[in-house]
Design an enzyme around this catalytic site. Structure first.
Site, PDB file in Angstrom:
ATOM      1  N   GLY A 108      52.296  -4.277  67.136  1.00 21.91           N
ATOM      2  CA  GLY A 108      53.578  -3.148  66.286  1.00 21.91           C
ATOM      3  C   GLY A 108      54.843  -3.193  66.835  1.00 21.91           C
ATOM      4  O   GLY A 108      54.791  -4.074  67.640  1.00 21.91           O
ATOM      5  N   ASN A 109      55.623  -3.125  65.322  1.00 15.60           N
ATOM      6  CA  ASN A 109      57.018  -3.345  65.141  1.00 15.60           C
ATOM      7  C   ASN A 109      57.844  -2.690  64.345  1.00 15.60           C
ATOM      8  O   ASN A 109      57.517  -2.456  63.855  1.00 15.60           O
ATOM      9  CB  ASN A 109      56.755  -4.797  64.963  1.00 15.60           C
ATOM     10  CG  ASN A 109      56.049  -5.551  64.083  1.00 15.60           C
ATOM     11  OD1 ASN A 109      55.894  -5.498  62.948  1.00 15.60           O
ATOM     12  ND2 ASN A 109      54.704  -5.771  64.560  1.00 15.60           N
ATOM     13  N   GLU A 157      55.821 -10.609  63.988  1.00 16.96           N
ATOM     14  CA  GLU A 157      55.334 -10.274  62.136  1.00 16.96           C
ATOM     15  C   GLU A 157      57.470 -10.357  61.330  1.00 16.96           C
ATOM     16  O   GLU A 157      57.155  -9.637  59.883  1.00 16.96           O
ATOM     17  CB  GLU A 157      55.243  -8.829  62.019  1.00 16.96           C
ATOM     18  CG  GLU A 157      53.770  -8.974  62.947  1.00 16.96           C
ATOM     19  CD  GLU A 157      52.640  -9.627  61.926  1.00 16.96           C
ATOM     20  OE1 GLU A 157      52.813 -10.613  60.858  1.00 16.96           O
ATOM     21  OE2 GLU A 157      51.364  -9.683  61.976  1.00 16.96           O
ATOM     22  N   HIS A 209      55.824  -0.832  61.488  1.00 14.78           N
ATOM     23  CA  HIS A 209      54.392  -1.556  61.456  1.00 14.78           C
ATOM     24  C   HIS A 209      53.717  -1.078  62.413  1.00 14.78           C
ATOM     25  O   HIS A 209      53.968  -1.002  64.049  1.00 14.78           O
ATOM     26  CB  HIS A 209      54.223  -2.861  61.240  1.00 14.78           C
ATOM     27  CG  HIS A 209      53.033  -4.055  62.135  1.00 14.78           C
ATOM     28  ND1 HIS A 209      51.722  -3.738  60.978  1.00 14.78           N
ATOM     29  CD2 HIS A 209      53.028  -5.106  62.682  1.00 14.78           C
ATOM     30  CE1 HIS A 209      50.745  -4.218  61.771  1.00 14.78           C
ATOM     31  NE2 HIS A 209      51.039  -4.871  62.602  1.00 14.78           N
TER      32      HIS A 209
HETATM   33 ZN   LIG Z   1      50.200  -5.749  63.820  1.00 12.68          ZN
END
Ligand SMILES: [Zn+2]
Length: 207
Positions: free
Chosen positions: A28-29, A76, A95
């Site tokens: 996640g980010n 990402e 995300h």
């Molecule tokens: Zn991802």
């Protein structure tokens, strides 16, 4: 908001997302685009969320130039940058790999409008973006194709993406995306799912 306030709010939302198990491990980010300074503030790559501070966040330009930070930006970052390059109205991207939503992303199955919260927080149903290679701008391009009038989508065989104009509101979109996926999963197992008719969805959009 100045950059420090933006960083603090971004970190708070990131850590809350982790505590709510929308993100696992270092997956996640999250990012914010600070228009005044034309800088993107984004979570770092491969840094544990436990004990993360605002000093761990990375400040960079949309072309990849690092302005501030002791870590690499999220792997990402190109997906985040692509969203800001294409959509001037958007200033936050979140995300996650939240489990129920990602389950539907793996099935490449969208979530129809089954709950009223989906209209204000997601813009309607949750579409699925075509598979994009991780770490590429293509991932952002594919997501934007299905999110013209939506605030969230599923990334095929990967996770979720939520976009918005405020960090808190984008976080709420991510929460309601996972909530809708969880309830849709339960409903599919419980019986015959009934979606909210288009007419009512339209009335809610206009109310
Ligand atoms: Zn991802």
């Amino acid at each position: 908001m100045n950059i420090t306030e933006v960083k603090t709010e971004l970190l708070d939302v990131t850590l809350e997302s982790y505590q709510l198990k929308l993100m696992a491990g270092t997956s996640g980010n999250a990012s914010v685009y600070h228009k005044e300074t034309e800088a993107m503030i984004i979570t770092p790559s491969s840094v544990s969320y436990d004990g993360m501070t605002i000093e761990d966040l990375v400040v960079m330009k949309l072309d990849g130039t690092i302005l501030e930070g002791k870590h690499d930006p999220s792997s990402e970052w190109k997906m985040h940058a692509q969203v800001y390059l294409d959509r001037e109205d958007i200033s936050c991207v979140l995300h996650t790999h939240s489990p129920f939503a990602t389950g539907f992303a793996v099935c490449q199955e969208g979530i129809p409008v089954i709950l009223i919260e989906m209209v204000p927080f997601l813009g309607g149903d949750v579409p699925v973006a075509a598979f994009g290679m991780p770490g590429t701008a293509e991932l952002g391009l594919e997501a934007l194709k299905v999110m013209r009038d939506r605030k969230g989508c599923l990334l095929a065989n990967h996770g979720t993406l939520a976009i918005g104009t405020s960090i808190r509101r984008t976080f709420m979109s991510s929460i309601y995306l996972e909530d809708a996926a969880k309830i849709y999963h339960i409903a599919k197992n419980a019986g015959d799912v009934k979606v909210i008719p288009e007419e009512q969805i339209e009335a809610m959009r206009n109310s």
